[in-house]
Design a protein around this motif. Structure first.
Motif, short mmCIF file in Angstrom:
data_model
loop_
_atom_site.label_atom_id
_atom_site.label_comp_id
_atom_site.label_asym_id
_atom_site.label_seq_id
_atom_site.Cartn_x
_atom_site.Cartn_y
_atom_site.Cartn_z
N HIS A 1 0.84 -1.19 0.00
CA HIS A 1 0.00 0.00 0.00
C HIS A 1 0.88 1.25 0.00
CE1 HIS A 1 0.94 -0.51 4.31
NE2 HIS A 1 0.86 0.80 4.36
N ASP A 2 2.20 1.05 -0.12
CA ASP A 2 3.16 2.15 -0.10
C ASP A 2 3.19 2.83 -1.47
OD1 ASP A 2 5.40 3.80 -0.05
OD2 ASP A 2 6.68 2.34 0.96
N PRO A 3 2.84 4.12 -1.56
CA PRO A 3 2.84 4.81 -2.87
C PRO A 3 4.22 4.86 -3.50
CG PRO A 3 2.47 6.38 -1.07
CD PRO A 3 2.36 5.01 -0.47
N VAL A 4 5.28 4.87 -2.69
CA VAL A 4 6.64 4.85 -3.23
C VAL A 4 6.87 3.55 -4.00
CG1 VAL A 4 9.09 4.81 -2.65
CG2 VAL A 4 7.55 6.38 -1.46
N VAL A 5 6.43 2.44 -3.43
CA VAL A 5 6.58 1.15 -4.08
C VAL A 5 5.72 1.09 -5.34
CG1 VAL A 5 6.18 -1.34 -3.85
CG2 VAL A 5 7.18 -0.05 -1.96
N ALA A 6 4.46 1.49 -5.22
CA ALA A 6 3.54 1.43 -6.37
C ALA A 6 4.07 2.24 -7.54
CB ALA A 6 2.16 1.92 -5.95
N GLY A 7 4.67 3.37 -7.23
CA GLY A 7 5.18 4.23 -8.29
C GLY A 7 6.42 3.71 -8.99
N ALA A 8 7.06 2.71 -8.41
CA ALA A 8 8.28 2.17 -9.00
C ALA A 8 8.02 1.16 -10.11
CB ALA A 8 9.14 1.53 -7.90
N PHE A 9 6.78 0.64 -10.19
CA PHE A 9 6.46 -0.42 -11.14
C PHE A 9 5.73 0.13 -12.36
CE2 PHE A 9 7.26 -2.69 -7.31
CZ PHE A 9 7.61 -3.98 -7.66
N GLU A 10 6.06 -0.44 -13.51
CA GLU A 10 5.35 -0.07 -14.74
C GLU A 10 3.96 -0.69 -14.79
OE1 GLU A 10 8.54 -1.37 -14.79
OE2 GLU A 10 9.42 0.64 -14.91
N ARG A 11 3.82 -1.87 -14.19
CA ARG A 11 2.51 -2.55 -14.21
C ARG A 11 1.95 -2.61 -12.80
NH1 ARG A 11 0.94 -8.84 -15.79
NH2 ARG A 11 -1.32 -8.57 -15.55
N ARG A 12 0.75 -2.07 -12.62
CA ARG A 12 0.07 -2.07 -11.34
C ARG A 12 -1.27 -2.76 -11.50
NH1 ARG A 12 2.75 2.73 -11.48
NH2 ARG A 12 1.07 3.84 -12.52
N VAL A 13 -1.57 -3.66 -10.57
CA VAL A 13 -2.86 -4.34 -10.52
C VAL A 13 -3.59 -3.88 -9.27
CG1 VAL A 13 -4.02 -6.58 -10.28
CG2 VAL A 13 -2.02 -6.37 -11.76
N VAL A 14 -4.76 -3.28 -9.45
CA VAL A 14 -5.56 -2.80 -8.33
C VAL A 14 -6.59 -3.88 -8.01
CG1 VAL A 14 -7.10 -0.99 -7.49
CG2 VAL A 14 -5.24 -0.42 -9.07
N LEU A 15 -6.50 -4.42 -6.79
CA LEU A 15 -7.36 -5.54 -6.43
C LEU A 15 -8.83 -5.23 -6.63
CD1 LEU A 15 -5.79 -7.25 -3.29
CD2 LEU A 15 -6.00 -8.14 -5.60
N GLU A 16 -9.25 -4.04 -6.28
CA GLU A 16 -10.66 -3.70 -6.42
C GLU A 16 -11.13 -3.70 -7.87
OE1 GLU A 16 -9.34 -1.96 -2.51
OE2 GLU A 16 -8.51 -2.16 -4.52
N GLU A 17 -10.17 -3.59 -8.80
CA GLU A 17 -10.53 -3.56 -10.22
C GLU A 17 -10.52 -4.93 -10.88
OE1 GLU A 17 -7.91 -0.79 -12.07
OE2 GLU A 17 -8.72 0.94 -10.98
N VAL A 18 -9.88 -5.91 -10.23
CA VAL A 18 -9.86 -7.25 -10.83
C VAL A 18 -10.76 -8.23 -10.08
CG1 VAL A 18 -7.59 -7.03 -11.89
CG2 VAL A 18 -7.77 -7.86 -9.53
N GLY A 19 -11.51 -7.70 -9.08
CA GLY A 19 -12.55 -8.53 -8.49
C GLY A 19 -12.30 -8.99 -7.09
N VAL A 20 -12.18 -8.07 -6.15
CA VAL A 20 -12.09 -8.45 -4.74
C VAL A 20 -13.48 -8.40 -4.14
CG1 VAL A 20 -11.15 -7.83 -2.49
CG2 VAL A 20 -9.75 -7.64 -4.52
N GLY A 21 -13.82 -9.40 -3.33
CA GLY A 21 -15.13 -9.42 -2.71
C GLY A 21 -15.18 -8.57 -1.47
N GLU A 22 -16.04 -8.94 -0.56
CA GLU A 22 -16.25 -8.14 0.64
C GLU A 22 -15.07 -8.26 1.58
OE1 GLU A 22 -19.94 -9.07 2.49
OE2 GLU A 22 -20.97 -9.32 0.60
#
Length: 231
Positions: free
Chosen positions: A208-229
Motif C-alpha cells: 500500500h506504499d505509494p513509493v513502491v507502487a510508483g516504482a512499477f510499470e505494471r500495477r494491478v488494483v485488487l478492487e478492479e480485478v474482483g475483490v469481494g467483501e
C-alpha cells in the motif's frame, strides 16, 4: 522444474477463476478472474487495507487452498500438489520476501541462504558458493554475522538473497518496505527489482506504499480485478 527446463512462453504465474472466503466473512475475500505474469515480469498489487493482499499471496504460494480456481506457477497447478510435493515445489519455484524478513535466529546470514537451497536441485557441494555469490552481489560482506547483528537494510538483503537462492520462477514480496521510511523504501524496492531481474525471476509485490507502487510499470488494483467483501 529447473530454470533450464522452463518454457520461455509459459507464464511465471497464471491465475484463473480464483475464489477464496473465510468462514463468516460474508463473501469472497479474494476474487481474481484472470491474471498472468510473464517470465521475468514485475507487477505490484495494490489495494486498500483489508482488501486481501496478503491473503492473495498465501493463495499464490499454496499456503492457502482456494475455494475455486487455479493457480499455475511455471505451468504447474500448485494446488494439485499435496503435502511434501507442494512444499518442495514451493521451495524451488517460489521465493518469498516477508514484511518481517523471517530470518532464522541462531543461523548466520550465509546459513539462512543455504537453508533455502535444501529445496533446490543444485548439488549440495555447490550450495555455499551459490549463497556466498548472492550475498556478495547484494553487498553483504559479514556473511558469518547473525541476523540480529545486521542492520534492517542488511537483513532485508539477506532475505532477498534467500528468496532468490533456488533460482525461482516467481518471487512474492509482502509489503517489503513496511518498516522503512520513504527514502529507504525507494532504495529497497529498487534493490529487490534489480536482484529479481538479474536472476530472471518474475516479481509480484503487494503493497500500500505509494513509493513502491510508483516504482512499477505494471500495477494491478485488487478492487478492479474482483475483490469481494472485506473480512
Amino acid at each position: 522444474m529447473s530454470d533450464e527446463q522452463r518454457d520461455g512462453d509459459t507464464p511465471a504465474l497464471s491465475v484463473r477463476g480464483l475464489r477464496f472466503g473465510y468462514s463468516g466473512a460474508g463473501g469472497d475475500v479474494v476474487r481474481i478472474d484472470e491474471l498472468d505474469v510473464a517470465p521475468g515480469e514485475q507487477v505490484v498489487v495494490v489495494g486498500r487495507s483489508g482488501s486481501g493482499k496478503s491473503t492473495l499471496l498465501h493463495l499464490l504460494s499454496g499456503v492457502l487452498d482456494p475455494d475455486a480456481g487455479r493457480v499455475l506457477v511455471a505451468g504447474t497447478d500448485i494446488h494439485s500438489l499435496k503435502g511434501a510435493r507442494r512444499d518442495a515445489f514451493r521451495g524451488r519455484e517460489i521465493g518469498m520476501i516477508f514484511q518481517s524478513f523471517n530470518l532464522l535466529h541462531g543461523f548466520t546470514a550465509l546459513e539462512n541462504v543455504e537453508v533455502a537451497l535444501m529445496f533446490s536441485l543444485m548439488p549440495r557441494g555447490e550450495h555455499a558458493a551459490r549463497a556466498r555469490g548472492l550475498l556478495g552481489t547484494l553487498g553483504i560482506d559479514r556473511m558469518d554475522a547473525a541476523p540480529e547483528e545486521l542492520s534492517v537494510g542488511q537483513q532485508q538483503r539477506v532475505a532477498v538473497a534467500r528468496a532468490l537462492a533456488c533460482k525461482p520462477a516467481l518471487v512474492l514480496a509482502d509489503e517489503p518496505t513496511a518498516s522503512l521510511d520513504p527514502e529507504n523504501s525507494a532504495v529497497a524496492i529498487g534493490l529487490i527489482r534489480d536482484a529479481c531481474r538479474e536472476q530472471g525471476a518474475a516479481l509480484v509485490c503487494v503493497s500500500h506504499d505509494p513509493v513502491v507502487a510508483g516504482a512499477f510499470e505494471r500495477r494491478v488494483v485488487l478492487e478492479e480485478v474482483g475483490v469481494g467483501e472485506k473480512r
